[in-house]
Design an enzyme around this catalytic site. Structure first.
Site, PDB file in Angstrom:
ATOM      1  N   CYS A 110     -21.633  -3.376  -7.068  1.00 57.80           N
ATOM      2  CA  CYS A 110     -20.917  -4.256  -8.035  1.00 57.80           C
ATOM      3  C   CYS A 110     -21.175  -6.149  -8.005  1.00 57.80           C
ATOM      4  CB  CYS A 110     -20.153  -4.343  -7.913  1.00 57.80           C
ATOM      5  SG  CYS A 110     -18.701  -5.899  -8.928  1.00 57.80           S
TER       6      CYS A 110
ATOM      7  N   CYS B 193     -16.540  -6.754 -16.968  1.00 61.00           N
ATOM      8  CA  CYS B 193     -17.913  -5.719 -16.730  1.00 61.00           C
ATOM      9  C   CYS B 193     -18.308  -5.053 -17.154  1.00 61.00           C
ATOM     10  CB  CYS B 193     -16.853  -4.526 -16.059  1.00 61.00           C
ATOM     11  SG  CYS B 193     -16.071  -3.443 -14.770  1.00 61.00           S
TER      12      CYS B 193
ATOM     13  N   ASP C 234       0.825  -1.071  -0.039  1.00 58.15           N
ATOM     14  CA  ASP C 234      -0.267  -0.095   0.573  1.00 58.15           C
ATOM     15  C   ASP C 234       1.068   1.194   0.110  1.00 58.15           C
ATOM     16  OD1 ASP C 234      -2.395   1.455   0.004  1.00 58.15           O
ATOM     17  OD2 ASP C 234      -2.116   1.749   1.948  1.00 58.15           O
TER      18      ASP C 234
ATOM     19  N   CYS D 219     -15.031  12.257  -4.269  1.00 60.23           N
ATOM     20  CA  CYS D 219     -14.780  11.068  -3.546  1.00 60.23           C
ATOM     21  C   CYS D 219     -15.463  11.233  -2.205  1.00 60.23           C
ATOM     22  CB  CYS D 219     -13.709  10.195  -4.048  1.00 60.23           C
ATOM     23  SG  CYS D 219     -13.888   8.499  -3.256  1.00 60.23           S
TER      24      CYS D 219
ATOM     25  N   CYS E 199     -16.114   4.784   1.997  1.00 52.51           N
ATOM     26  CA  CYS E 199     -17.171   4.468   1.658  1.00 52.51           C
ATOM     27  C   CYS E 199     -17.170   3.372   0.184  1.00 52.51           C
ATOM     28  CB  CYS E 199     -17.992   5.762   0.392  1.00 52.51           C
ATOM     29  SG  CYS E 199     -19.445   5.558  -0.526  1.00 52.51           S
TER      30      CYS E 199
END
Length: 340
Positions: A243, A183, A129, A209, A236
């Protein structure tokens, strides 16, 4: 080294990874899109992305000996979507976890230690990360998933509720095939974002965002963005909850260390020491009290409940100008009397 690659991935799964794959080191196509994104200012105040932009183009700029990259996915989702009640705010799934940085780094280091016994002289470097590596790009190349329209990596087996960690290695290992994109014509993630931060498929404006505004952004939240925050206090999950690949989230190796639903009254009264006690084992420990408290005050205004007037009136006189202004904004949105 096909046999070694397979054994390495098996060892990673023994260390808790839910999926593992190997990619060749080298430049990634996503680096060009990152540069364009930065040039458009869509990263907001995340200046650390600018500082590491060139390095992110090729993992060998970060670890020059690299020839292969082992990428691992660690699932973290628990129960399905949770709706906050009138007295609660909500934190994202990842933010409720144990702090994954050290936990995953230790797991990857154990894999590297195993590799050094299996292949004496092998060298490598773990990343989780915070390193200037385009993890999703190498994970896509390693076959762990595709980049979804919400800009997150999506796996047909894991959905998108997982964290990535990896090893840059100086061994030439047989790479996996990149995953195909699945997708299709779905736009549910784009439609689920209340702030319109997903401006197009695979295009995110971080400045809009909720995850960015509640966690990364310092100072006051721009007034036009406040209503879209709803009752989110940190992060969030809405684009992931929408999805279809996350239809049945399952628990993983990483365990929750805090409740996702958080009582607004208790958070409004917390001190810095309270924050450390409540969230010290989670990624939220990195948030300053003032930033989390700012989000709490805005959530009170977005709740529309008159019960929060006393707390907000107190904070409207706070010496911190951001907290005082956030409280006044929320007060203006509450009824004088009403549901409590």
């Amino acid at each position: 080294m096909a046999g070694l690659a397979a054994a390495l991935k098996a060892r990673a799964r023994q260390a808790g990874a839910d999926a593992a794959g190997v990619a060749a080191a080298g430049p990634v196509l996503e680096a060009r899109r990152l540069r364009e994104w930065l040039e458009r200012g869509r990263h907001g105040s995340m200046s650390f992305l600018e500082r590491g932009a060139e390095t992110r183009a090729d993992i060998r700029l970060w670890y020059p000996p690299a020839k292969s990259v082992l990428m691992c996915a660690f699932r973290y989702a628990g129960s399905g979507a949770e709706a906050p009640g009138p007295a609660h705010g909500l934190i994202a799934r990842y933010a409720a976890l144990e702090d994954y940085h050290e936990a995953l780094r230790a797991r990857m280091q154990s894999v590297l230690d195993w590799l050094r016994l299996r292949a004496p002289g092998a060298r490598g470097r773990a990343f989780v990360d915070t390193s200037p590596v385009l993890e999703r790009a190498y994970a896509r190349r390693a076959g762990l998933g595709w980049i979804g329209k919400n800009c997150l990596l999506v796996s047909p087996a894991l959905g998108s509720y997982f964290l990535l960690a990896g090893l840059a290695l100086d061994l030439e290992l047989e790479p996996d095939e990149p995953a195909a994109e699945h997708c299709g014509g779905c736009r549910r993630c784009l439609e689920a974002c209340p702030a319109g931060a997903l401006t197009a498929p695979r295009e995110l404006d971080a400045r809009l965002c909720t995850a960015y505004l509640t966690v990364e952004h310092r100072g006051g939240v721009p007034e036009p963005r406040r209503r879209a925050l709803g009752l989110w206090l940190a992060g969030c999950d809405l684009c992931q909850e929408a999805c279809p690949w996350n239809r049945e989230p399952k628990p993983g190796a990483l365990k929750p260390a805090a409740q996702r639903l958080q009582p607004l009254a208790a958070l409004a009264a917390m001190t810095a020491a309270d924050l450390r006690r409540r969230f010290g084992a989670t990624p939220l420990a990195r948030l300053r009290r003032a930033r989390l408290l700012r989000n709490v005050l805005l959530a009170m205004g977005n709740s529309g409940l008159a019960r929060w007037r006393p707390e907000l009136e107190t904070y409207s006189r706070d010496p911190d100008p951001v907290l005082a202004e956030s409280a006044r904004w929320s007060l203006a949105r509450l009824p004088e009397t009403g549901q409590s």
